[in-house]
Design a protein around this motif. Sequence first.
Motif, PDB file in Angstrom:
ATOM      1  N   SER A 281       1.792   6.303  -6.783  1.00 40.46           N
ATOM      2  CA  SER A 281       0.710   7.201  -7.207  1.00 40.46           C
ATOM      3  C   SER A 281       1.149   8.654  -7.103  1.00 40.46           C
ATOM      4  O   SER A 281       0.887   9.465  -8.002  1.00 40.46           O
ATOM      5  CB  SER A 281      -0.529   6.950  -6.337  1.00 40.46           C
ATOM      6  N   ARG A 282       1.829   8.999  -5.989  1.00 41.69           N
ATOM      7  CA  ARG A 282       2.304  10.374  -5.848  1.00 41.69           C
ATOM      8  C   ARG A 282       3.330  10.707  -6.923  1.00 41.69           C
ATOM      9  O   ARG A 282       3.296  11.797  -7.503  1.00 41.69           O
ATOM     10  CB  ARG A 282       2.910  10.576  -4.456  1.00 41.69           C
TER      11      ARG A 282
ATOM     12  N   ARG B 193       0.838  -1.215   0.000  1.00 48.26           N
ATOM     13  CA  ARG B 193       0.000   0.000   0.000  1.00 48.26           C
ATOM     14  C   ARG B 193       0.864   1.254   0.000  1.00 48.26           C
ATOM     15  O   ARG B 193       0.595   2.211  -0.732  1.00 48.26           O
ATOM     16  CB  ARG B 193      -0.937  -0.012   1.210  1.00 48.26           C
ATOM     17  N   GLN B 194       1.908   1.256   0.837  1.00 47.45           N
ATOM     18  CA  GLN B 194       2.793   2.410   0.877  1.00 47.45           C
ATOM     19  C   GLN B 194       3.495   2.614  -0.456  1.00 47.45           C
ATOM     20  O   GLN B 194       3.620   3.741  -0.934  1.00 47.45           O
ATOM     21  CB  GLN B 194       3.816   2.242   2.005  1.00 47.45           C
ATOM     22  N   GLN B 195       3.959   1.497  -1.048  1.00 51.70           N
ATOM     23  CA  GLN B 195       4.608   1.612  -2.348  1.00 51.70           C
ATOM     24  C   GLN B 195       3.632   2.107  -3.407  1.00 51.70           C
ATOM     25  O   GLN B 195       3.977   2.920  -4.276  1.00 51.70           O
ATOM     26  CB  GLN B 195       5.186   0.243  -2.756  1.00 51.70           C
ATOM     27  N   SER B 196       2.397   1.608  -3.318  1.00 51.69           N
ATOM     28  CA  SER B 196       1.378   2.059  -4.271  1.00 51.69           C
ATOM     29  C   SER B 196       1.109   3.545  -4.116  1.00 51.69           C
ATOM     30  O   SER B 196       0.977   4.274  -5.099  1.00 51.69           O
ATOM     31  CB  SER B 196       0.089   1.247  -4.063  1.00 51.69           C
ATOM     32  N   LYS B 197       1.042   4.014  -2.841  1.00 54.16           N
ATOM     33  CA  LYS B 197       0.826   5.444  -2.618  1.00 54.16           C
ATOM     34  C   LYS B 197       2.006   6.244  -3.144  1.00 54.16           C
ATOM     35  O   LYS B 197       1.816   7.295  -3.777  1.00 54.16           O
ATOM     36  CB  LYS B 197       0.633   5.711  -1.122  1.00 54.16           C
ATOM     37  N   ALA B 198       3.230   5.751  -2.879  1.00 51.57           N
ATOM     38  CA  ALA B 198       4.412   6.459  -3.382  1.00 51.57           C
ATOM     39  C   ALA B 198       4.401   6.498  -4.907  1.00 51.57           C
ATOM     40  O   ALA B 198       4.691   7.533  -5.517  1.00 51.57           O
ATOM     41  CB  ALA B 198       5.683   5.786  -2.866  1.00 51.57           C
TER      42      ALA B 198
END
Length: 345
Positions: A158-159, A151-156
């Motif tokens: 995405s950003r 999830r964190q990697q996905s958010k990163a």
Amino acid sequence: MAFNRPAPQAPFAPDASEPFAYGAPRAEDGAWEEWNPTEESLPAVRGRHRVAKQRGGGLARSSTVLGVGVIAAVGAGGMASANTGKPPVSIALPDLPSVDSLIDGHHHTETPAASLAGVATATATATAVGDDSTADAGEALRSRIMAQAERQQSKADSRATAAAVAKADQQAAEAAAKAAKEASVKAAAAKEKAEADAEKKAEEARLAALAKQYTLPTSSYTITSTFGQAGSMWSSGYHTGLDFAAPTGTLIKAIHSGTITEAGWAGAYGYRTILTLDDGTELWFCHQSSISVSAGQKVSTGEVIGRVGATGNVTGPHLHLEVHPGGQPTGIDPGAWLRGKGLTP
């Protein structure tokens, strides 16, 4: 299976001649032999049987084994609870005979060894359950950590993607604005050039039309002095007209249609003819050797009005031409005025 141990060997052999407690031996009994019972000579015991009492070390050993099994089972359950953080696992123990029953010799269907085997089985089961629970908890924790990392990697990602898209949009907008500005500048330049070309063509057309209406005052000439040229030979300190040097007698023609307003002697100008155009502009033709028109006469473009001469204040034969807009006493540059009419002196 229970069996009887072999009887110890008799310490002595009885004499056949001695009488037995039950009487003398009988002849039909045959010779006396010693009897040693063994496992093979005894019949198997069937059905229920009595457990012999265990004394001292036997009871202690059984109790020790039983206690170790129970402690192992309880320890396994506690370890599983501590490792997994889950509620303790219930351990089912088989019914064990009490110590009193072992001592008083009551009948049981299970032997102490079988009971202890049940305890060991329960202990192993509890240990296996604890190990499985620990493995499940570790796998669940690992799964949660991996999911959180994803999830964190996905958010990163995405950003980063959003930042890249925003930057690309900004660059595209800047490029579009730059292209629009360049296009606007080019369009303005093209429009200006087109307008200039159109004006130039219009002016050329106008001058061409005027050139048909205007003409140079003489031919076979040389420009010797221009407007505004300084010199002591001119009373005003500078030259006030445009000089066309030509041989005496060369024809002088009307530059444009108009009215002759003056024709005669004019002092330093010699013989002079003044042609007034319809817009009020006066054209002075000076130093003539002769005049062919008179005051009040209408002339047209190219009509002969006199001849080149050297009368008045001169150094040689030439036509001195002056242009006075609106009849003003101070003239303007005749060369520029002629060029404005499509003529090149």
